[in-house]
Motif scaffolding. Structure first.
Motif, short mmCIF file in Angstrom:
data_model
loop_
_atom_site.label_atom_id
_atom_site.label_comp_id
_atom_site.label_asym_id
_atom_site.label_seq_id
_atom_site.Cartn_x
_atom_site.Cartn_y
_atom_site.Cartn_z
N TYR A 1 35.00 -4.37 -43.12
CA TYR A 1 34.72 -3.78 -41.67
C TYR A 1 35.80 -4.63 -40.74
CZ TYR A 1 31.04 -0.44 -42.70
OH TYR A 1 30.52 0.69 -43.23
N ALA A 2 35.69 -6.15 -41.22
CA ALA A 2 36.44 -6.91 -40.25
C ALA A 2 37.90 -6.71 -40.35
CB ALA A 2 36.16 -8.58 -40.30
N LYS A 3 38.39 -6.51 -41.38
CA LYS A 3 39.74 -6.45 -41.71
C LYS A 3 40.10 -4.79 -40.87
CE LYS A 3 40.41 -8.60 -45.96
NZ LYS A 3 40.78 -8.46 -47.29
N GLY A 4 39.44 -3.98 -41.04
CA GLY A 4 39.64 -2.60 -40.22
C GLY A 4 39.36 -2.77 -38.86
N GLY A 5 38.82 -4.01 -38.35
CA GLY A 5 38.58 -3.91 -36.72
C GLY A 5 37.40 -3.58 -36.26
N GLU A 6 36.40 -2.90 -37.30
CA GLU A 6 35.14 -2.27 -37.00
C GLU A 6 34.16 -3.56 -36.90
OE1 GLU A 6 34.39 1.17 -39.01
OE2 GLU A 6 36.17 0.92 -40.28
N MET A 7 34.36 -4.41 -35.75
CA MET A 7 33.45 -5.44 -35.74
C MET A 7 31.93 -5.16 -35.43
SD MET A 7 35.28 -7.73 -36.49
CE MET A 7 34.15 -9.05 -36.14
N ASP A 8 31.90 -3.91 -34.76
CA ASP A 8 30.50 -3.46 -34.44
C ASP A 8 29.90 -3.22 -35.89
OD1 ASP A 8 30.96 -3.61 -31.76
OD2 ASP A 8 31.47 -1.86 -31.24
N GLU A 9 30.64 -2.45 -36.68
CA GLU A 9 29.90 -2.24 -37.98
C GLU A 9 29.42 -3.41 -38.94
OE1 GLU A 9 28.71 0.69 -39.14
OE2 GLU A 9 29.21 1.68 -37.43
N ALA A 10 30.49 -4.39 -38.72
CA ALA A 10 30.35 -5.51 -39.43
C ALA A 10 28.90 -6.39 -38.93
CB ALA A 10 31.59 -6.70 -39.08
N CYS A 11 28.78 -6.24 -37.46
CA CYS A 11 27.64 -6.99 -36.92
C CYS A 11 26.52 -6.31 -37.25
CB CYS A 11 27.84 -7.13 -35.49
SG CYS A 11 29.16 -8.07 -34.85
N LYS A 12 26.44 -4.79 -37.57
CA LYS A 12 25.29 -4.09 -38.04
C LYS A 12 24.95 -4.65 -39.45
CE LYS A 12 25.85 0.07 -35.30
NZ LYS A 12 26.23 1.36 -35.48
N VAL A 13 25.98 -5.00 -40.22
CA VAL A 13 25.65 -5.56 -41.75
C VAL A 13 25.25 -6.88 -41.74
CG1 VAL A 13 26.95 -6.11 -43.89
CG2 VAL A 13 27.55 -3.88 -42.57
N LEU A 14 25.67 -7.76 -40.85
CA LEU A 14 25.12 -9.09 -40.43
C LEU A 14 23.56 -9.06 -40.17
CD1 LEU A 14 25.65 -12.09 -40.35
CD2 LEU A 14 26.32 -11.73 -37.86
N ALA A 15 23.15 -8.09 -39.19
CA ALA A 15 21.92 -8.05 -38.75
C ALA A 15 20.87 -7.59 -40.23
CB ALA A 15 21.82 -7.12 -37.57
N GLU A 16 21.50 -6.75 -40.75
CA GLU A 16 20.75 -6.37 -42.03
C GLU A 16 20.84 -7.40 -43.10
OE1 GLU A 16 21.17 -3.03 -45.59
OE2 GLU A 16 22.59 -2.89 -43.89
N ALA A 17 21.74 -8.02 -43.28
CA ALA A 17 21.73 -9.26 -44.21
C ALA A 17 20.63 -10.32 -43.82
CB ALA A 17 23.07 -10.08 -44.16
N LYS A 18 20.29 -10.69 -42.33
CA LYS A 18 19.37 -11.41 -41.72
C LYS A 18 18.16 -11.17 -42.31
CE LYS A 18 22.08 -13.03 -37.98
NZ LYS A 18 22.18 -13.19 -36.49
N THR A 19 17.76 -9.85 -42.37
CA THR A 19 16.56 -9.33 -42.70
C THR A 19 16.41 -9.37 -44.22
OG1 THR A 19 17.19 -6.99 -42.95
CG2 THR A 19 16.72 -7.72 -40.78
N GLN A 20 17.22 -9.49 -44.99
CA GLN A 20 16.98 -9.38 -46.51
C GLN A 20 17.26 -10.99 -47.01
OE1 GLN A 20 16.27 -6.76 -48.30
NE2 GLN A 20 16.29 -5.71 -46.40
N HIS A 21 17.80 -11.75 -46.41
CA HIS A 21 17.96 -13.27 -46.84
C HIS A 21 17.54 -14.26 -45.67
CE1 HIS A 21 19.96 -11.87 -50.28
NE2 HIS A 21 20.43 -10.83 -49.56
N THR A 22 17.02 -15.13 -46.07
CA THR A 22 16.35 -16.31 -44.94
C THR A 22 17.69 -17.32 -44.55
OG1 THR A 22 15.51 -17.69 -46.80
CG2 THR A 22 14.32 -16.41 -45.94
N LYS A 23 18.50 -17.25 -45.74
CA LYS A 23 19.89 -18.02 -45.46
C LYS A 23 21.06 -17.45 -45.97
CE LYS A 23 21.48 -22.97 -46.27
NZ LYS A 23 21.05 -24.33 -46.86
N LEU A 24 22.08 -17.58 -44.81
CA LEU A 24 23.27 -17.22 -45.17
C LEU A 24 24.31 -18.12 -45.35
CD1 LEU A 24 23.48 -14.15 -42.26
CD2 LEU A 24 22.78 -13.94 -44.72
N SER A 25 25.47 -17.80 -45.90
CA SER A 25 26.57 -18.79 -46.17
C SER A 25 27.58 -18.89 -45.26
CB SER A 25 27.20 -18.31 -47.52
OG SER A 25 27.93 -17.02 -47.28
#
Length: 605
Positions: A483-507
């Motif tokens: 998404y970031a390569k395509g400039g779709e930062m809003d969609e990328a942030c949504k995926v980040l929010a989903e990742a936070k709910t599934q994993h306690t620690k990100l890389s």
């Protein structure tokens, strides 16, 4: 009369199932019948390897049937319960009217009419026992001996071995030859083989002894003796001995025809392989034609092994070509080793051709070697599809546990941007095995993300979840990157929010993907906000993260103030910025100060 009786008795002994003789018409009691061939010609008189002079028996040249010599032999030669003290038996032997006398005696057979013709022997008739059994070995006044077998003088053999074992390897060959000449030895093949096969003899002395023996007229260099010498030198494993042996083999090959064979040369190639002398082994291989030998499957294997051990992979490939042309293949284990050797030398295509030949000849190399070949083929863009074709040979239980080669092929297909092919293989794995795991799904998702097909990437993630697999941090990072390569930062942030709910620690990679996307759009404030969020979420930015952020602020935003703040944060975190980036911050700051100063001067004027 005497010869006719002996002839009839000999015939009956030869044909035990033939007619039985009636008892002799004589009033004397009949003693136990003892075969004449056991009385006159005992087996111990004709034992092998003994020379027995023929003694003329006077009974063959006299009318008197009695002979003291024969009488003496009867007792000890016959394992009979009758002793010489038996009166009946003793009387039978010494009776004037015995069956050996010239008195007329009537001897009839139960089937006289049937066998009468067979008892009359013609000396010219083939198979005549009198002709074959007596005339050749006994009648002539010559020495009786069977096929001559080479005899070994064990006392002289021990003397030779003592000399060779005690002699220093640094002594001159001429001195050794002189010592051997003084022994007055009778050298033959058996003697040489026994010497060569004796352990604890220095290889140099064995070769010197063999050279000395080959000059003797009674010893002919044979395949057996040469092979014994090669085996002996191979067990010693000394480079000097190996090269001396190769020189001797060359001489034998040039002078003697038909002595050397593939087995001898194969053992020599194997010896050079163990010693790490690949070029010498390759020279032996190239001499097969000159020596009139035909290379076999073992020849090719030992030569390829020797060359690959010393990284002569181009020569090894030429030997492989010869092996394929000849259609020769060693056993399955050795085929697998050849494939592995070539793969280690980045010769995956040549290894694949060996695999195809093995498949054609219904050979089954070890599965580990086949897997190694598939993985090696996947490393080259041109050979990925060869690896894909090899997967068709997997079936049954073997296929269920072959996740590594399947995942390697999917990764290779994604690398060459054949994501659809990778997707199709993924579905085959779901249907027939091996069951795909997170790594396989991540490869396909990453492939779709790089091509910008984010819809398919999201579908693959959903399919992953339906199979009971939990998307990991890498999965979310890959989708955010797309998404970031395509400039779709809003969609990328949504995926980040989903990742936070599934994993306690990100890389750090997860945040780095979004920070790079914001910097690309020159939204530096949001990038700095993500950088602070990293710390709050327990992910510590590394020096590279700060370095790239500071460079973006200096080169694109020309905001040296924020760059200096980031530099202070780095110091507090114990991170160090490289000298180039520090110089860049100072340069931007000085340039801005110069512009401000020049503006004040202009206003004052």
């Amino acid at each position: 009369m005497w010869r006719s009786v002996v002839t009839r008795r000999a015939c009956l002994n030869i044909h035990p199932g033939g007619p039985k003789l009636h008892s002799v018409q004589n009033p004397l009691p009949s003693p136990p019948q003892v075969p004449h061939n056991q009385i006159l010609f005992s087996t111990h008189l004709f034992s092998p390897k003994k020379k027995i002079p023929f003694l003329q028996n006077p009974r063959f040249f006299s009318q008197d049937s009695r002979d003291p010599l024969i009488d003496d032999l009867i007792g000890p030669q016959i394992g009979s319960p009758f002793s010489q003290s038996d009166e009946n038996f003793d009387g039978l032997i010494h009776e004037e009217d015995s069956i050996f006398d010239e008195n007329p005696v009537s001897v009839r057979s139960e089937l006289d009419s049937e066998y009468s013709s067979s008892l009359a022997f013609d000396e010219s008739t083939p198979g005549n026992p009198m002709k074959e059994g007596f005339d050749d070995n006994l009648v002539d006044d010559k020495v009786v001996e069977e096929d001559e077998i080479a005899e070994v003088d064990f006392e002289k053999l021990e003397s030779v071995l003592s000399l060779l074992q005690s002699r220093s390897c640094k002594s001159a060959d001429r001195s050794l030859e002189s010592s051997l000449d003084e022994m007055d030895l009778t050298v033959n093949e058996e003697f040489v083989v026994r010497v060569v096969e004796t352990p604890l003899v220095p290889g140099e002395n064995l070769i010197a002894f063999f050279k000395w023996a080959s000059k003797k007229p009674k010893f002919l260099v044979s395949t057996r003796s040469v092979h014994a010498l090669v085996r002996a030198i191979s067990s010693i494993l000394r480079k000097k001995d190996a090269y001396a042996l190769w020189d001797l083999i060359n001489e034998i090959g040039e002078k003697e025809n038909g002595v050397l064979n593939a087995e001898i040369l194969n053992e020599l190639i194997s010896l050079f392989s163990k010693l790490g002398k690949a070029k010498a082994g390759f020279d032996v291989f190239n001499k097969f034609g000159d020596f009139g030998c035909l290379a076999d499957a073992e020849t090719y294997y030992y030569t390829i092994e020797a060359l690959c051990r010393r990284s002569f992979f181009d020569w090894a490939c030429s030997v492989c070509d010869s092996m394929k042309s000849a259609g020769e293949l060693p056993e399955n284990e050795k085929v697998g080793k050849i494939i592995s050797f070539l793969c280690k030398g980045s010769k995956a295509e040549d290894a694949h051709s060996v695999y195809l030949l093995a498949k054609e000849k219904n050979r089954s190399p070890p599965r580990s070697s086949v897997n190694f070949l598939i993985i090696s083929l996947c490393q080259g863009d041109e050979t990925v599809r060869l690896a894909l074709d090899m997967l068709e040979d997997f079936s049954g239980e073997e296929r269920k546990y072959s996740i590594k080669p399947f995942s390697s092929v999917i990764g290779g297909l994604c690398r060459i941007k054949d994501v659809e092919g990778a997707k199709n293989l993924l579905f085959k794995m779901i249907d027939s095995g091996p069951p795909p795991g997170n790594a396989v799904f991540n490869s396909v998702i990453n492939g779709f993300s790089k091509t910008g097909d984010m819809e398919e990437a999201r579908k693959m993630m959903k399919l992953m979840e339906t199979r009971g697999l939990k998307p990991d941090v890498y999965t979310y990072s890959v989708i955010m990157s797309g998404y970031a390569k395509g400039g779709e930062m809003d969609e990328a942030c949504k995926v980040l929010a989903e990742a936070k709910t599934q994993h306690t620690k990100l890389s750090p990679v997860t945040y780095h993907t979004l920070i790079r996307g914001y910097c690309k759009l020159e939204e530096y404030d949001k990038a700095l906000e993500l950088l602070r969020e990293m710390k709050e979420y327990g992910v510590q930015p590394n020096a590279d993260e700060y370095n790239k952020m500071i460079q973006s602020l200096c080169l694109k935003a020309l905001d040296w103030g924020k760059a200096e703040k980031l530099l202070e944060e780095m110091k507090e975190s114990g991170l160090h910025l490289n000298a180039i980036t520090k110089s860049l911050v100072r340069a931007v700051k000085e340039m801005e100060e110069e512009e401000v100063g020049s503006g004040e001067v202009v206003e004052a004027a």
